[in-house]
Design an enzyme around this catalytic site. Sequence first.
Site, PDB file in Angstrom:
ATOM      1  N   SER A 183       0.837  -1.187   0.000  1.00  0.00           N
ATOM      2  CA  SER A 183       0.000   0.000   0.000  1.00  0.00           C
ATOM      3  C   SER A 183       0.886   1.256   0.000  1.00  0.00           C
ATOM      4  O   SER A 183       1.717   1.407  -0.882  1.00  0.00           O
ATOM      5  CB  SER A 183      -0.954  -0.063   1.189  1.00  0.00           C
ATOM      6  N   ASP A 225      -8.749  -4.301  -6.138  1.00  0.00           N
ATOM      7  CA  ASP A 225      -8.299  -3.545  -4.971  1.00  0.00           C
ATOM      8  C   ASP A 225      -9.098  -2.251  -4.829  1.00  0.00           C
ATOM      9  O   ASP A 225      -9.141  -1.442  -5.752  1.00  0.00           O
ATOM     10  CB  ASP A 225      -6.806  -3.222  -5.118  1.00  0.00           C
ATOM     11  N   HIS A 239      -7.584  -5.646  -0.652  1.00  0.00           N
ATOM     12  CA  HIS A 239      -6.448  -4.727  -0.693  1.00  0.00           C
ATOM     13  C   HIS A 239      -5.157  -5.534  -0.633  1.00  0.00           C
ATOM     14  O   HIS A 239      -4.783  -6.056   0.408  1.00  0.00           O
ATOM     15  CB  HIS A 239      -6.547  -3.768   0.485  1.00  0.00           C
TER      16      HIS A 239
END
Length: 516
Positions: A229, A455, A485
């Site tokens: 991320s 995602d 995610h």
Amino acid sequence: MPNPSRLRAAALTATAAALSALLAGCGGGSQEDDEDLSGQKLHWKNCPAPSEAEGGGAAPSPLPDGDEWQCATMKAPLDWDDPKGDTIGLALIRAEADGAADRRIGSLVFNFGGPGGSGVTTLPAFGQDYAKLRTRYDLVSFDPRGVGRSDPVECLDDKQLDTYFQQDATPDDRAERTEFVDNTEEFNAACEKHSKKILPHVRTTDAARDMDLMRQVLGDEKLHYFGISYGTELGGVYAHLFPRHVGRAVFDAVVDPTQTAEQGSLGQAKGFQLALDNFAEDCVSKVEDCPVGDTAEDVEARIARLLKDLDRKPIPGVFPRELTETAATGGIAQALYSKDFWEYLTEGLEQAYDGDGRVLMVLSDALNGRNEDGEYSNITAANVAINCADDKPRYDPAYVEDKLPEFRDASPLFGDYLAWSMLSCTDWPVAGAADHPDVHAPGAAPILVIGNTGDPATPYEGAGKMVDALGKGVGVELTYKGQGHGAYDSKNRCVQDAVHGYLLDGKVPAAKTVCS
């Protein structure tokens, strides 16, 4: 009000524990002029219980082989433009490699995202997921500057945060807009009051320089890295600043480095909407009846009606707090981070339709970093501070109002919420650094860049943009056709084989590999 798409490290383990129950040294100092921080020795000890800023809870449990997680504090310059000045302490955690000593490659440094997530608490929570990597690496993570035990940014106290997160973050009229703007200004003023010294020094470029110091202190010639991320943005900035120091690196759940804050929020509105569409279609496709709608369109229409009803009249949440429209929206967003949480979202919606908002509020609390004791980690404060130090654009209410139709087209459910969150940096006391990060890294070793087509928080297109921005011969793109995610933690065999092949054996997968 935090933007769920910017809070890229969801507290999934803490959330699962809370829902299951419901449903069933780190200081700074002054550095001597002749001290070389790259030569400092780390004093590893068994880890203490996490601080409140890290999220609280118990000390990490021993590893499966009985070894203890070890923690240490690394000194780094407060201001990298004045490396002989004051220092801060950065909290580190590690699990030493458990394979043969002659097979050890070095340290593998993790950043799990946020920005603002504590690596010291996240790594042991998910440590077993990375057990295979521990055969050849010491697994290492850290609290970046401004986060957790690393000179945390502090803004509002717990009671004030309870009130702050109850506000209406999707204002409908002038009075609500004024209140929302006033609350944002008060939050930012509190950050300046309590954390003025650290705020100018929490940019991603500062954290990247910290990682290169960490590489040296850990004794590695190259930085071997696993970024997830926001951790992919941090890794990209590191590769730009130190291309010759990049070792074997993996970027998963990839941030688009070419976007401004506005473009990122708009793209992520589309991402959360896509995830909601997928959730609704999955629910109605099951053999048994979907308890929250007869068709995918019906599921989403009922959610929209619920949010409108909550805007008018909240329902009981986690006593004594009520579930507001804002809290429900945050809870839904949190559940969309992982397909494993879709069952909780179904349960939470079903209960909310009957007037019980507890499940959605527990999910919302996880997004905001609130534990069962009512204590907040500093993820929201750190998230705002790092984003605002990085992002140059500043937006005002009139600009947001002009953009609302575009955001609503991207997501009828999340559009307003994400558009208004762009005001979080409007009156921030520190100027933002740039429109977007520079990750161009000519000469760096190959970086495996993994994009997930489903995602919600870091949309799939960002992986290709990262590959292009890193430059020719650096980024190697892999696509995972999945939900949630990130990709590695889906436990998809194809994805994990590719990651293990590169990190453990140096085998770079073919570009454009597709896993499903």
